[in-house]
Design an enzyme around this catalytic site. Structure first.
Site, short mmCIF file in Angstrom:
data_model
loop_
_atom_site.label_atom_id
_atom_site.label_comp_id
_atom_site.label_asym_id
_atom_site.label_seq_id
_atom_site.Cartn_x
_atom_site.Cartn_y
_atom_site.Cartn_z
N ARG A 194 0.83 -1.31 0.07
CA ARG A 194 -0.17 0.09 -0.06
C ARG A 194 0.88 1.24 0.05
O ARG A 194 1.91 1.22 0.58
CB ARG A 194 -0.84 -0.09 1.41
N HIS B 176 -0.99 -2.36 -4.67
CA HIS B 176 -0.49 -3.40 -5.68
C HIS B 176 -0.42 -2.71 -6.84
O HIS B 176 -0.90 -3.49 -7.91
CB HIS B 176 -1.06 -4.60 -5.45
N HIS C 35 2.81 -12.69 -5.34
CA HIS C 35 1.98 -12.94 -4.40
C HIS C 35 1.20 -14.21 -4.32
O HIS C 35 -0.03 -14.57 -4.24
CB HIS C 35 0.55 -11.79 -4.91
N TYR D 294 -0.05 -17.68 -3.01
CA TYR D 294 -0.88 -18.12 -1.85
C TYR D 294 -0.59 -19.75 -1.74
O TYR D 294 -0.82 -20.33 -2.74
CB TYR D 294 -2.35 -17.78 -1.98
N ASP E 88 -1.61 -9.35 8.54
CA ASP E 88 -1.57 -8.89 7.29
C ASP E 88 -0.47 -7.80 7.48
O ASP E 88 -0.81 -6.44 7.40
CB ASP E 88 -2.84 -8.20 6.86
N GLN F 171 5.86 -9.53 3.85
CA GLN F 171 4.36 -9.14 4.24
C GLN F 171 3.79 -10.86 4.55
O GLN F 171 3.75 -11.57 3.75
CB GLN F 171 3.51 -8.71 3.20
N GLU G 194 5.14 -12.38 1.04
CA GLU G 194 5.36 -11.32 0.10
C GLU G 194 6.76 -10.67 0.51
O GLU G 194 6.58 -9.76 1.38
CB GLU G 194 4.41 -10.25 -0.28
C1 GLA Z 1 -1.90 -7.95 0.28
C2 GLA Z 1 -2.35 -7.37 1.19
C3 GLA Z 1 -3.62 -7.66 1.80
C4 GLA Z 1 -4.64 -7.92 0.66
C5 GLA Z 1 -3.96 -8.86 -0.24
C6 GLA Z 1 -4.92 -9.22 -1.41
O1 GLA Z 1 -1.39 -9.16 0.83
O2 GLA Z 1 -1.46 -7.03 2.23
O3 GLA Z 1 -4.16 -6.80 2.72
O4 GLA Z 1 -5.14 -6.90 0.02
O5 GLA Z 1 -2.98 -8.26 -0.65
O6 GLA Z 1 -6.40 -9.50 -1.09
#
Ligand code: GLA
Length: 372
Positions: A109, A134, A207, A209, A273, A310, A338
């Site tokens: 952000r 992002h 990114h 998962y 987060d 992150q 991340e």
């Molecule tokens: C990142 C952000 C989260 C969220 C994801 C996507 O990891 O830190 O807050 O926005 O992306 O959903």
């Protein structure tokens, strides 16, 4: 007709291809296979399968540079996919939370969607409440990257993207190169390089998962995480860093010894987060985190040259997206690690600089290693 290009150990070269076949399955020998996957913005999108000597695979598309699957064995030798993805291109063109994608120009952000650089205020898209997330409305996760398959002893793929001056509000033409390599040790190496013709903030990441169980219908709350970080960067209610680096001591952010993710998550409003300030030894590639799943026996080690990571525990996942394997991905169904510079660095002078200037080379490396 699907075009298949294969290459063996001796000559891993796209020139040595067996194109024109009617095959639809990737070659299973070590190397690189490619198949057509659809069109975006009038450009051809491909899906690449990188197969290592163990026969394990990673699939990557040049749409968004997305890692769509990673097959890794469990302690019994059974292979399963450990990253969230889709089996076809179409769902990636719908709204999804950046599954497996390359993120830029600025990952994470930027507060109030603006920053000041050399006295000029740059306004970016506010695509996450009042903040920028992002890279904006059409970040690098939504563009078609050019591809140069790499001729080497291990399967690798070079993706390039030219981000024009002013794209999503950022200054300068940024030329980006990302090299994905999948080694015989089940390491996915991601090497990011960039250069610019005007000063600009740059923060690139992937990114992906992960759910090491391989069953995307489960949660990661039972996974164990260890992160080499003595501090993290607290955030306000809109997830913008406050500028503080706070010690993890005595908090649910202390992962210096392994903890399950579910153990203390209730003490973290909204779930994890947060950016962890990595306790680095130097500037080289270092192991900074280990994720493990005791049920499958799978582990994932994270190495990086970046100062931050992150850790996102999939808090916004809500059971509405059907992913590969056919499951609806539920809250905490997967997590992200991340590697990055700290969120909102363009507005936080005390954080490590993210400004790339003309003549400089942006260069970072992150490696994920699947092991047991
Ligand atoms: C990142 C952000 C989260 C969220 C994801 C996507 O990891 O830190 O807050 O926005 O992306 O959903």
């Amino acid at each position: 007709m699907k075009q298949i290009i294969t290459a063996g150990i001796a000559a891993l070269s796209l020139a040595a291809c067996s194109s024109g076949s009617e095959d639809t399955e990737p070659d299973t020998t070590k190397g690189l296979a490619v198949q057509e996957w659809g069109m975006v913005d009038g450009k051809q999108v491909h899906l690449y399968t990188l197969t290592n000597a163990k026969g394990n695979t990673v699939t990557i598309t040049n749409y968004g540079g997305i890692v769509t699957s990673w097959m890794a064995p469990d302690k019994a030798g059974n292979k399963a996919n450990i990253v969230v993805g889709f089996d076809s291109l179409a769902p990636y063109l719908q709204k999804h939370p950046y599954f497996g994608a390359l993120i830029g120009r600025y990952a994470n952000r930027i507060g109030d969607a603006r920053f000041i650089l050399d006295g000029v205020t740059y306004q970016l898209a506010a695509n996450n409440g009042k903040n920028h997330l992002h890279g904006g409305n059409k970040g690098y996760d939504k563009v078609v990257w050019e591809v140069k398959p790499v001729v080497d002893s291990v399967p690798a793929l070079t993706l390039t993207y030219h981000s024009p001056d002013g794209e999503e509000g950022y200054p300068g033409n940024l030329h980006i190169e990302v090299i994905y390599t999948f080694t015989d040790e089940d390491e996915l190496l991601i090497e990011y390089s960039a250069s610019t013709d005007k000063a600009t903030p740059v923060n690139l990441t992937n990114h992906a998962y992960f759910n090491l169980s391989g069953d995307m219908g489960t949660t990661i709350l039972g996974h164990t995480l260890q992160v080499k970080a003595d501090a993290y960067t607290p955030v306000d209610t809109t997830l913008i860093t406050t500028g503080e680096r706070r010690s993890v001591e005595g908090s649910p952010f202390d992962f210096r010894t392994p903890h399950t993710i579910g153990e203390r998550i209730a003490d973290v409003p909204g779930g994890y987060d947060h950016n962890f300030v990595l306790a680095r030894e130097g500037a080289e590639l270092e192991k900074v985190a280990v994720l493990s799943d005791s049920v499958s026996g799978r582990k994932l080690e994270v190495y990086t040259t970046e100062p931050g990571m992150q850790f996102y525990s999939g808090n916004f996942l809500d059971g509405t997206i059907r992913v590969n394997g056919g499951n609806l991905l539920q809250k905490h169904g997967a997590l992200c690690m991340e590697t990055q510079h700290f969120p909102d660095s363009p507005n936080k002078p005390d954080f490590p600089s993210v400004v790339l200037k003309p003549g400089e080379k942006y260069h970072t490396i992150t490696k994920y290693k699947a092991t047991l």
